[in-house]
Write a protein that holds these residues in place. Structure first.
Motif, short mmCIF file in Angstrom:
data_model
loop_
_atom_site.label_atom_id
_atom_site.label_comp_id
_atom_site.label_asym_id
_atom_site.label_seq_id
_atom_site.Cartn_x
_atom_site.Cartn_y
_atom_site.Cartn_z
N THR A 185 0.48 -1.12 0.23
CA THR A 185 -0.11 0.19 -0.20
C THR A 185 0.42 1.46 0.35
OG1 THR A 185 -0.36 0.45 2.83
CG2 THR A 185 -1.84 -0.98 1.33
N SER A 186 2.01 0.87 0.23
CA SER A 186 3.41 2.14 0.65
C SER A 186 4.26 2.38 -0.34
CB SER A 186 2.81 2.70 1.95
OG SER A 186 3.63 4.33 2.04
N ASN A 238 3.91 10.71 10.35
CA ASN A 238 4.52 9.99 9.93
C ASN A 238 3.67 10.52 7.90
OD1 ASN A 238 5.83 9.49 11.58
ND2 ASN A 238 3.85 7.40 12.04
N LEU A 272 5.11 10.38 3.40
CA LEU A 272 5.90 10.01 2.81
C LEU A 272 5.91 12.21 2.02
CD1 LEU A 272 5.28 6.30 1.06
CD2 LEU A 272 7.42 7.51 1.93
N LEU A 275 -2.11 5.55 -3.17
CA LEU A 275 -0.58 5.36 -1.42
C LEU A 275 -0.92 5.96 -0.44
CD1 LEU A 275 2.31 4.54 -2.90
CD2 LEU A 275 2.73 6.26 -2.42
N ALA A 276 -1.39 5.10 0.68
CA ALA A 276 -0.76 5.23 1.56
C ALA A 276 0.29 6.52 2.19
CB ALA A 276 -0.54 3.55 2.98
N LEU A 277 0.17 7.05 2.88
CA LEU A 277 1.46 7.78 3.12
C LEU A 277 2.57 7.52 4.38
CD1 LEU A 277 -0.18 11.24 1.48
CD2 LEU A 277 1.32 9.79 0.75
N ASP A 278 1.34 6.55 5.35
CA ASP A 278 1.96 7.31 6.44
C ASP A 278 2.69 5.85 6.85
OD1 ASP A 278 -0.40 5.98 6.84
OD2 ASP A 278 -0.18 6.89 8.65
#
Ligand SMILES: [Zn+2]
Lengths: 459, 236
Positions: A362-363, B127, B129, B233-236
């Motif tokens: 997911t990241s 947190n 990105l 996207l997951a940012l953390d």
């Protein structure tokens, strides 16, 4: 009102526990979760056994919790622990539920609880443990734990002032817990060990300056990172004197002698890995403080074998394939594993499979932590190949090159499934697969492929 | 060439140490001065070419403000003279602001060299990105912190964020670029992760811009850039 809430919460938790057990399900979290939902101050209100031992710290808390509980049970205590449950509030609430009757009266001699160091602020002020054992404090995941000063402050702030602390005197961080509040404290430490040094070889060496005057500390001896004994050349600050002291540990020792209160006693050594010696010492100190005499502690320990779940070995022809847990995003855990692997005898191939499994889905994993981990160990000439796996493999490649690993020894695989196509089939004695808790399954299927490649080559 | 690393004993969290170790590799002839907590900074009495401060604990931030307090005027003079590059990563930028507000509402006065203040909110950890544009270059990085920074006046940003957070959740401006001062909340091995940025920095220092293991470094950067551009996207 709160009495009614507590009673409802307790009844619900106990009924849920019984129901889940009848269904053969894990009953170590949900009962506590429900209890806390119904009665938010459940941890504070529920009656506790006379003896409550909490164990926290960055590394070793599970091992120490289990050993203390096992020895107590072996010595006839009835014990409730969160061995199968979580080390945050719901797991703790479930364990406390199991230590009381339906009417809420304690029916166990002791609770032995592993407590997550970050979640301790929501647990310690309410559980009010008789003893708090802190194994050590190191850097861990920056996302969750920030830095060890932060975790230190959480523990120092939220530990009740009358809780007796059992602390690692060789840890320049956690040994200062309870200093401000004046908690009763005892310390354990190892006077000297084979391999002691006086200079740091680790990239991460926190607490290298005096907490009083900021002068660089002089190490009397150093084991790894900030574990050792030090003094300040300027103001006289020094590591804690220890109450439980191991005078000397040889690298091939099978027992060790602990000096305490003017007497010495010899205990079987269940593991020679330095981390585990400290864990065992923490257990001995705690049990002795609880009031078990040395003979009973020795008897309790001698029937325990530390199952080193981090390592699994398989032999293929002349090559040993070893899987080794190396917690991802944790520079200290990884450095310890890299140090251990590099110093094992023989020529080895090292496969890195620590890329976080969830982040890749997911990241994009924050990979900067690898610059705090001692990949320099892998520049050893006996490390004949390093295979970096996962989406961050090119970041590992740069890290390895900067660490001095020759270009021709490095392979990159974006998928762990391809590692077996890159591996050397001759010229090494062992293969080490380093994996994260989240990549266990990936590492196991990779290991199976590597084993069949090596079997094919051996034929 | 003189590179002064301020207080590396404590300003070394989250992989930030890699930035000056990498510069040492890029500039093998440079003198790297590691100024300890009990030392007088080299910049106090002579010009240095680069000053670096990395991420630290909140307690260390307050100690550093006290240690650097006597050199505020000298630092202002250095910033105005424009002969020295100043690189601040992680929460080091907060030292240069007007104050840091603690969780209990009290304040620690800052060095007052930049018109911004910081607000701490532990135990809440931020947190994220970060991907953004810095003068035509795409910068990739990560931030993990207990605080945000709030400009008291218009501040020239370092990065315009395309993904992730800026100095605080209400701005797309990440970091500060003022003269030769570069300050960013991005932590860890910023210079290794962003080869274009490092090349520019080396050029500003008048040094050749060859990087160690340049091809591999660019390959890692390009791969990360491609992943950062994935939708959702997951940012953390
Ligand atoms: Zn001192």
């Amino acid at each position: 009102m709160s009495v009614v809430r507590l009673w409802v919460a307790l009844a619900l938790a106990k009924a849920t526990y019984r129901g889940l057990r009848l269904l053969g399900r894990n009953a170590s979290n949900l009962p506590g979760w429900l209890a806390l939902h119904v009665c938010p101050d459940f941890l504070e209100l529920i009656a506790k056994p006379e003896l409550v031992v909490c164990v926290t710290g960055t590394n070793g808390k599970t091992t120490v919790t289990n050993m203390i509980a096992d020895v107590l049970v072996g010595q006839g205590y009835s014990v409730s622990t969160n061995r199968l449950g979580s080390n945050i509030a719901p797991g703790i609430a479930s364990s406390l539920t199991n230590a009381v009757s339906w009417s809420g009266k304690p029916n166990k001699d002791a609770c032995v609880l592993e407590v997550d160091e970050r979640a301790s602020r929501l647990i310690l002020p309410y559980v009010r443990p008789t003893y708090l054992v802190v194994t050590n404090l190191f850097r861990d995941s920056l996302k969750r734990n920030a830095h060890p000063d932060y975790i230190f402050d959480v523990l120092d702030t939220y530990t009740p002032d009358d809780t007796r602390l059992v602390l690692n005197g060789d840890d320049l961080c956690s040994s200062r817990l309870g200093e401000r509040a004046g908690n009763p404290r005892v310390f354990f430490g190892i006077e000297s060990m084979a391999g002691d040094r006086t200079d740091s070889i680790n990239l991460v060496s926190d607490y290298s300056t005096c907490p009083r005057c900021h002068t660089g500390l002089a190490y009397d001896h150093l084991r790894y990172h900030h574990i050792g004994r030090a003094h300040c050349p300027a103001c006289g600050f020094a590591s804690q004197d220890c109450d439980y002291v191991v005078e000397r540990v040889e690298s091939d020792a099978t027992s060790f002698t602990v000096a305490h209160d003017g007497a010495t006693h010899t205990y079987p050594l269940v593991s020679t890995v330095t981390f585990n010696i400290y864990n065992q010492l923490a257990v001995i100190a705690t049990l002795t403080e609880i009031g078990l005499d040395p003979a009973r502690v020795e008897a309790g320990l001698s029937i325990l074998a530390v199952v080193d779940s981090r390592l699994g070995r398989t032999q293929v022809g002349d090559v040993t394939v070893v899987q080794a847990m190396s917690k991802g995003q944790s520079c200290v855990s990884t450095s310890r594993t890299l140090d251990f692997v590099t110093h094992e005898p023989g020529r080895k191939v090292v496969v890195l499979a620590m890329d976080d499994w969830y982040d890749r889905k997911t990241s994009v994993e924050y990979i900067g932590w690898i610059y705090d981990a001692d990949f320099e160990f892998l520049a050893d000439p006996d490390v004949v190949q390093v295979i970096a796996c996962g989406p961050r493999c090119y970041d590992y490649e740069v890290r390895l090159l900067l660490a001095g690993v020759p270009h021709e020894r490095i392979q990159c695989c974006e998928s762990e499934a391809d590692a077996h196509t890159r591996i050397l089939t001759a010229g090494m004695d062992s293969v080490y697969i380093l994996y994260d808790t989240s990549t266990y399954d990936v590492a196991m299927s990779m290991k199976a492929r590597i084993l069949s490649t090596l079997e094919g080559a051996a034929r | 060439m003189k590179i002064e690393v301020l207080y590396p004993e404590v300003c070394c969290l989250y992989g930030d140490k890699a930035n000056w170790l990498y510069l040492q590799r890029c500039l093998p002839d440079a003198e790297v001065i590691r100024t300890a907590l009990t030392d007088t900074p080299r910049f106090a009495a002579e010009d240095v070419d680069l000053i670096y401060i990395g991420s630290m604990s909140e307690a260390s931030q307050e100690l550093l403000i006290d240690l650097l307090w006597p050199y505020r005027d000298r630092l202002r003079e250095i910033m105005d003279a424009g002969r020295t590059t100043i690189l601040l990563t992680g929460n080091a930028l907060e030292l240069f602001g007007t104050f840091i507000r603690r969780e209990d509402g009290t304040r620690k006065e800052g060095l007052g060299l930049l018109p911004l203040h910081a607000v701490r909110q532990a135990p809440t950890r931020f947190n994220s990105l970060i991907m953004g544009d810095a003068d035509g270059t795409t910068v990739v990085g990560y931030t993990s912190r207990f605080s945000h920074a709030y400009p008291d006046a218009d501040l020239p940003g370092l990065v315009t964020v395309q993904m992730g957070v800026g100095l605080n959740p209400d701005t797309r401006i990440e970091g500060i670029h003022s003269g030769r001062l570069y300050a960013t909340y991005i932590l860890g091995p910023l210079l290794i992760a962003n080869p274009d940025v490092t090349k520019r920095l080396l050029a500003e220092l008048g040094a050749p811009d060859d990087l160690p293991f340049e091809a591999e470094t660019y390959r890692a950067y390009e791969k990360k850039l491609a992943e950062m551009r994935r939708p959702g996207l997951a940012l953390d």
